[in-house]
Design an enzyme around this catalytic site. Sequence first.
Site, PDB file in Angstrom:
ATOM      1  N   HIS A 157      46.939  47.510  24.796  1.00 30.31           N
ATOM      2  CA  HIS A 157      48.072  46.644  25.088  1.00 30.31           C
ATOM      3  C   HIS A 157      49.349  47.460  24.988  1.00 30.31           C
ATOM      4  O   HIS A 157      49.440  48.409  24.192  1.00 30.31           O
ATOM      5  CB  HIS A 157      48.166  45.497  24.070  1.00 30.31           C
ATOM      6  N   CYS A 253      51.342  42.386  16.768  1.00 28.23           N
ATOM      7  CA  CYS A 253      50.257  41.514  17.222  1.00 28.23           C
ATOM      8  C   CYS A 253      50.270  40.165  16.509  1.00 28.23           C
ATOM      9  O   CYS A 253      49.884  39.148  17.080  1.00 28.23           O
ATOM     10  CB  CYS A 253      48.908  42.199  17.017  1.00 28.23           C
TER      11      CYS A 253
END
Length: 260
Positions: A157, A253
């Site tokens: 990511h 996250c």
Amino acid sequence: MCSPAHFKVTYSINPWMDPSKPVDVPLAVAQWEDLRDRYRSLGHTVEELTPRPGLPDMVYAANGATVVEGRVLGARFAHPERGPEAEAHLEWFREHGFTDIHEPTHINEGEGDFAVTSSCVLAGRGFRASPLSHGEAQEFFGRPVLGLDLVDPRYYHLDTALAVLDDAANDVMYYPPAFSPGSQSVLRRLFPHALIAEEPDAVALGLNAVSDGLHVLLPQAAVGLFEPLRARGYEPIGMDLTELLKGGGSVKCCTQELRG
């Protein structure tokens, strides 16, 4: 944010996840609560999403949506294991008065691959998000969306390879080898004064950080970033989220930013 009350690693959808390594859930909860409480001690409001059994990765709340000027772009997950998380996030937004909500057609995993700056939205691609999601985001937000190619599966990511330090000043930090040569060139042009991370700090997920423009919360193991951040006028705050690293995530996250 979403408590890791049901966090565990029973499948592997990124190189950090190893189902053979047990998770200490009480420790994960304690580490997460420390992060939540630190935000509040710095004057930030933290809203909590109720965790759901059977969805162990809900703790990674950043992936559930992207919010810009109160507009909510929902998520569509690449892996079926995480699919139901998208609706859980959208339900929260509907219940809390958000009305400008877009349910995406194309795969995007929220702020995992969308990073918002004052001039554009940076968008990662290569492992999770569909390139088609970039145009969808640009149309919805009415902001330029700039695609960046990720090439190292450890940095699956964008938020594992790049962090926005000050969106108004267009200040970022990133790890160049996580990106393709062309994307590295683009980043150099856009951010010629960026803080460049070294490999040990990137491997510690030091770029999975959250900045409010002054305080930068990041994994405490990313020791090489602390002095460079201080030299730029930031106040780095090291956090211990080692249990949640077993699922491939850290500070960012666990944190979805609700930009009004």
